[in-house]
Scaffold this motif. Structure first.
Motif, PDB file in Angstrom:
ATOM      1  N   VAL A   1       1.079  -1.246   0.171  1.00 15.79           N
ATOM      2  CA  VAL A   1      -0.257   0.248  -0.369  1.00 15.79           C
ATOM      3  C   VAL A   1       1.030   1.233  -0.160  1.00 15.79           C
ATOM      4  CG1 VAL A   1      -1.791   0.835   1.316  1.00 15.79           C
ATOM      5  CG2 VAL A   1      -1.973  -1.509   1.550  1.00 15.79           C
ATOM      6  N   ARG A   2       0.658   2.398  -0.626  1.00 18.08           N
ATOM      7  CA  ARG A   2       1.104   3.293  -1.155  1.00 18.08           C
ATOM      8  C   ARG A   2       1.055   4.617  -0.104  1.00 18.08           C
ATOM      9  NH1 ARG A   2       3.247   6.806  -6.933  1.00 18.08           N
ATOM     10  NH2 ARG A   2       3.540   8.886  -5.407  1.00 18.08           N
ATOM     11  N   VAL A   3       1.198   5.308   1.065  1.00 21.08           N
ATOM     12  CA  VAL A   3       0.636   6.424   0.775  1.00 21.08           C
ATOM     13  C   VAL A   3       0.859   7.377   1.028  1.00 21.08           C
ATOM     14  CG1 VAL A   3      -0.443   6.614   3.484  1.00 21.08           C
ATOM     15  CG2 VAL A   3      -0.231   4.424   3.750  1.00 21.08           C
ATOM     16  N   MET A   4       0.661   8.616   0.942  1.00 20.98           N
ATOM     17  CA  MET A   4       0.960   9.924   1.220  1.00 20.98           C
ATOM     18  C   MET A   4       0.634  10.848   2.312  1.00 20.98           C
ATOM     19  SD  MET A   4       3.038  12.624  -0.035  1.00 20.98           S
ATOM     20  CE  MET A   4       3.801  13.734   1.464  1.00 20.98           C
ATOM     21  N   PRO A   5       1.510  10.763   3.332  1.00 20.19           N
ATOM     22  CA  PRO A   5       0.292  11.430   4.979  1.00 20.19           C
ATOM     23  C   PRO A   5       1.183  12.587   4.887  1.00 20.19           C
ATOM     24  CG  PRO A   5       2.890  10.274   4.500  1.00 20.19           C
ATOM     25  CD  PRO A   5       2.728  10.213   4.227  1.00 20.19           C
ATOM     26  N   ASN A   6       0.894  13.017   5.764  1.00 21.59           N
ATOM     27  CA  ASN A   6       1.200  15.141   5.843  1.00 21.59           C
ATOM     28  C   ASN A   6       1.420  14.960   7.386  1.00 21.59           C
ATOM     29  OD1 ASN A   6      -1.225  15.579   7.431  1.00 21.59           O
ATOM     30  ND2 ASN A   6      -1.606  16.788   5.500  1.00 21.59           N
ATOM     31  N   THR A   7       2.094  16.117   7.957  1.00 17.65           N
ATOM     32  CA  THR A   7       2.371  16.524   9.856  1.00 17.65           C
ATOM     33  C   THR A   7       1.826  16.213  10.527  1.00 17.65           C
ATOM     34  OG1 THR A   7       3.105  18.206   9.194  1.00 17.65           O
ATOM     35  CG2 THR A   7       4.954  16.697   8.647  1.00 17.65           C
TER      36      THR A   7
ATOM     37  N   PHE B   1      -3.987   7.163   0.126  1.00 21.02           N
ATOM     38  CA  PHE B   1      -3.234   6.255   0.311  1.00 21.02           C
ATOM     39  C   PHE B   1      -4.380   5.056  -1.259  1.00 21.02           C
ATOM     40  CE2 PHE B   1      -7.806   4.764   2.677  1.00 21.02           C
ATOM     41  CZ  PHE B   1      -7.705   3.332   2.423  1.00 21.02           C
ATOM     42  N   ALA B   2      -3.419   4.605  -1.701  1.00 21.84           N
ATOM     43  CA  ALA B   2      -3.807   3.421  -3.396  1.00 21.84           C
ATOM     44  C   ALA B   2      -2.448   1.916  -2.795  1.00 21.84           C
ATOM     45  CB  ALA B   2      -2.902   3.886  -4.087  1.00 21.84           C
ATOM     46  N   LEU B   3      -4.133   1.282  -3.165  1.00 24.82           N
ATOM     47  CA  LEU B   3      -3.980  -0.064  -3.183  1.00 24.82           C
ATOM     48  C   LEU B   3      -3.096  -0.461  -4.635  1.00 24.82           C
ATOM     49  CD1 LEU B   3      -7.208  -1.399  -1.020  1.00 24.82           C
ATOM     50  CD2 LEU B   3      -5.356  -0.824  -0.005  1.00 24.82           C
ATOM     51  N   GLY B   4      -1.942  -1.719  -3.250  1.00 23.89           N
ATOM     52  CA  GLY B   4      -1.148  -2.869  -4.891  1.00 23.89           C
ATOM     53  C   GLY B   4      -2.235  -3.499  -5.653  1.00 23.89           C
TER      54      GLY B   4
ATOM     55  N   ALA C   1      -9.020   6.595   0.624  1.00 18.46           N
ATOM     56  CA  ALA C   1      -8.956   5.812  -0.700  1.00 18.46           C
ATOM     57  C   ALA C   1      -8.347   6.874  -2.233  1.00 18.46           C
ATOM     58  CB  ALA C   1      -9.121   4.546  -0.598  1.00 18.46           C
ATOM     59  N   VAL C   2      -7.633   6.276  -2.517  1.00 16.59           N
ATOM     60  CA  VAL C   2      -7.083   7.046  -4.279  1.00 16.59           C
ATOM     61  C   VAL C   2      -6.191   6.245  -4.856  1.00 16.59           C
ATOM     62  CG1 VAL C   2      -7.501   9.516  -3.312  1.00 16.59           C
ATOM     63  CG2 VAL C   2      -5.107   8.968  -4.091  1.00 16.59           C
ATOM     64  N   LYS C   3      -6.728   5.960  -6.320  1.00 13.93           N
ATOM     65  CA  LYS C   3      -6.344   6.211  -7.549  1.00 13.93           C
ATOM     66  C   LYS C   3      -4.697   5.894  -7.469  1.00 13.93           C
ATOM     67  CE  LYS C   3      -8.920   6.716 -11.261  1.00 13.93           C
ATOM     68  NZ  LYS C   3      -8.891   7.356 -12.125  1.00 13.93           N
ATOM     69  N   GLU C   4      -3.589   5.092  -7.133  1.00 12.89           N
ATOM     70  CA  GLU C   4      -2.175   6.035  -7.332  1.00 12.89           C
ATOM     71  C   GLU C   4      -1.963   7.146  -8.119  1.00 12.89           C
ATOM     72  OE1 GLU C   4       1.930   3.916  -6.666  1.00 12.89           O
ATOM     73  OE2 GLU C   4       0.987   3.416  -8.295  1.00 12.89           O
TER      74      GLU C   4
ATOM     75  N   LEU D   1      -3.624   9.824  -8.946  1.00 13.57           N
ATOM     76  CA  LEU D   1      -4.205  11.010  -7.556  1.00 13.57           C
ATOM     77  C   LEU D   1      -2.905  11.336  -6.384  1.00 13.57           C
ATOM     78  CD1 LEU D   1      -7.903  10.725  -8.549  1.00 13.57           C
ATOM     79  CD2 LEU D   1      -6.333  11.441  -9.376  1.00 13.57           C
ATOM     80  N   LEU D   2      -1.802  10.782  -6.610  1.00 13.70           N
ATOM     81  CA  LEU D   2      -1.453  10.630  -5.088  1.00 13.70           C
ATOM     82  C   LEU D   2      -0.157  11.789  -5.686  1.00 13.70           C
ATOM     83  CD1 LEU D   2      -0.452   6.815  -3.826  1.00 13.70           C
ATOM     84  CD2 LEU D   2      -1.919   8.721  -2.356  1.00 13.70           C
ATOM     85  N   ASP D   3       0.311  12.599  -6.791  1.00 14.33           N
ATOM     86  CA  ASP D   3       0.685  13.708  -7.075  1.00 14.33           C
ATOM     87  C   ASP D   3      -0.274  14.645  -6.338  1.00 14.33           C
ATOM     88  OD1 ASP D   3       2.387  11.729  -7.763  1.00 14.33           O
ATOM     89  OD2 ASP D   3       2.092  12.078  -9.822  1.00 14.33           O
ATOM     90  N   ALA D   4      -1.694  14.440  -7.233  1.00 16.01           N
ATOM     91  CA  ALA D   4      -2.945  15.540  -6.364  1.00 16.01           C
ATOM     92  C   ALA D   4      -3.116  15.864  -5.387  1.00 16.01           C
ATOM     93  CB  ALA D   4      -4.143  15.189  -7.174  1.00 16.01           C
ATOM     94  N   VAL D   5      -2.708  13.982  -4.105  1.00 17.45           N
ATOM     95  CA  VAL D   5      -3.286  14.651  -2.992  1.00 17.45           C
ATOM     96  C   VAL D   5      -1.418  15.300  -2.496  1.00 17.45           C
ATOM     97  CG1 VAL D   5      -3.314  12.829  -0.664  1.00 17.45           C
ATOM     98  CG2 VAL D   5      -4.084  12.572  -3.186  1.00 17.45           C
ATOM     99  N   THR D   6      -0.640  14.968  -2.698  1.00 15.72           N
ATOM    100  CA  THR D   6       0.858  15.908  -2.492  1.00 15.72           C
ATOM    101  C   THR D   6       0.282  17.200  -2.485  1.00 15.72           C
ATOM    102  OG1 THR D   6       1.503  14.046  -2.919  1.00 15.72           O
ATOM    103  CG2 THR D   6       2.830  15.666  -2.622  1.00 15.72           C
ATOM    104  N   GLY D   7       0.478  17.709  -3.523  1.00 15.13           N
ATOM    105  CA  GLY D   7      -0.341  18.674  -3.986  1.00 15.13           C
ATOM    106  C   GLY D   7      -1.522  19.799  -2.299  1.00 15.13           C
ATOM    107  N   VAL D   8      -2.419  19.345  -2.039  1.00  7.47           N
ATOM    108  CA  VAL D   8      -3.150  20.039  -1.787  1.00  7.47           C
ATOM    109  C   VAL D   8      -2.640  19.330   0.132  1.00  7.47           C
ATOM    110  CG1 VAL D   8      -6.375  19.490  -0.584  1.00  7.47           C
ATOM    111  CG2 VAL D   8      -5.130  19.097  -2.587  1.00  7.47           C
TER     112      VAL D   8
END
Length: 272
Positions: free
Chosen positions: A121-127, A138-141, A164-167, A169-176
């Motif tokens: 699983v790939r996750v984009m968390p924040n502080t 997060f996106a599932l393998g 949960a998002v498609k992988e 879209l994780l770059d957009a999650v990073t941006g927001v």
């Protein structure tokens, strides 16, 4: 599913601040018991801090963590991922779930360093996860089951909000939300500058600004109303607020935020 939560054992490859904060969130939410937590780190100080703050086990090697836990959080530096996974790949079974919080490391890269059929699983968390108010995407393998997704959502949800998002879209999650706390801090600092300019002491201005942003966010999340509708509720005809909003619009604040999010998302894509 209940039995899965009861038997939950969680390990961290990398015992940094984010890993420790997540572990504390899991404990506070009673999702795992301290004896079933473990972490490894190259720095003895980080290992000791993890054990002291969580009551969990600390190990010198990554293999020991994988042998002691079924849900493995990969929280090393992104450039160490290949070496770390190569070192544990033969210990990771179909019963393990690997959850990566390493920025920019794709599911394909994670799977490439593991044996076929490994669940990642790939996750984009924040502080703000550090204070229990995180926003994660997060996106599932491909080997993951719906139950794995529910488990990750429950774990990350103990430290804030997890979606949960498609992988792709994780770059957009990073941006927001990944980079977003910085935009929030900048806004609070700028509002407090305005308060000081209008005569408030700095400490009063910062507290008022921070609490106001927190309050606005809570109203959006708890009322379910559109932010525009909530803004209209504050802007009375011919009043002070619409005067201020006009100045913000003249300064292009909306366009600045949109451009900032897109720039961060584009940068994340390049880094990935």
């Amino acid at each position: 599913r209940k039995s899965r939560m009861a038997d939950l054992s969680i390990g961290f490859l990398g015992a940094g601040r984010m890993g420790t904060a997540l572990a504390k969130g899991f404990l506070d939410a009673k999702l795992v018991e301290a004896p079933k937590l473990s972490a490894s780190d190259v720095y003895p100080g980080a290992r000791d801090a993890f054990a002291k703050e969580t009551g969990g086990n600390s190990f010198e090697t990554n293999v020991q963590v994988v042998e002691n836990a079924k849900v493995i959080f990969l929280s090393t530096k992104p450039d160490q991922v290949g070496d770390v996974l190569q070192g544990v790949k033969d210990k990771i079974t179909k019963d393990h779930l690997l959850v990566s919080i390493c920025a920019g490391v794709t599911i394909a890269t994670l799977e490439q360093h593991l044996n076929d059929g490994s669940k990642v699983v790939r996750v984009m968390p924040n502080t703000p996860a550090l204070v229990g108010a995180g926003a994660s995407g997060f996106a599932l393998g491909k080997a993951c089951t719906p139950a794995d997704g529910e488990l990750v959502e429950k774990l990350l949800g103990s430290c804030g909000v997890a979606l949960a998002v498609k992988e792709s879209l994780l770059d957009a999650v990073t941006g927001v939300s990944g980079s977003g706390p910085a935009y929030g801090f900048l806004t609070i600092e700028a509002l407090s500058d305005g308060g000081v300019a209008a005569g408030l002491p700095r400490d009063v201005a910062i507290k008022l600004a921070a609490q106001t942003m927190l309050g606005a966010a809570k109203m959006v999340l708890e009322t379910g109303k559109h932010p525009g509708e909530l803004k209209d509720m504050v802007t009375s005809p011919g009043g002070t607020t619409i005067e201020a909003v006009h100045e913000l619009e003249k300064a292009g604040i909306r366009a600045a935020f949109i451009t900032a999010v897109r720039a961060a998302a584009d940068k994340a894509k390049k880094l990935g």
